[in-house]
Design a protein around this motif. Structure first.
Motif: not given
Length: 128
Positions: A105-128
């Motif tokens: 989404n524009g300068p942001m790239y994101m992808r998510g996952f759920r851990d073994l207990d169902g907690h939702q996480w995401s990693f994201l990169h903002l390009s300059s």
């Protein structure tokens, strides 16, 4: 310096610890009673895992049922789009659930996952 502490309830501390080690988080210490474990994510961020019963005692309320609801999504920065994909792929290999392909989404790239207990996480990169 401000520190961030992410506290999460888990069903099995040993299994959860193995999962987060697979993501590259470093175990700092375990409580003497064996109900809590602390991981370093970065210089200013720690992950604190609590057995569910200890978490509920600490908060005074029942932990969220991750099968039916989300209370929070934990987002962490990555240094590149490749690192975003690498971290989510690591989570999936370690038993987590990938939430699909990355989203640009524009300068942001994101992808998510759920851990073994169902907690939702995401990693994201903002390009300059």
């Amino acid at each position: 310096m401000t520190m961030t502490f992410i506290n999460l309830p888990v069903r099995d501390l040993t299994t959860a610890a193995e999962f987060y080690r697979a993501l590259g988080f470093t175990a700092d210490q375990a409580d003497l009673d064996g109900d809590t474990m602390v991981f370093t994510i970065s210089d200013s961020t720690r992950l604190v895992l609590h057995l569910r019963s200890g978490f509920e005692s600490y908060t005074g309320v029942a932990a969220t049922d991750t099968e039916t609801s989300r209370e929070v999504v934990v987002g962490l920065s990555a240094q590149s789009r490749e690192q975003v994909d690498e971290q989510v792929d690591r989570a999936a290999v370690a038993g987590g659930q990938s939430l699909g392909p990355g989203i640009a989404n524009g300068p942001m790239y994101m992808r998510g996952f759920r851990d073994l207990d169902g907690h939702q996480w995401s990693f994201l990169h903002l390009s300059s």
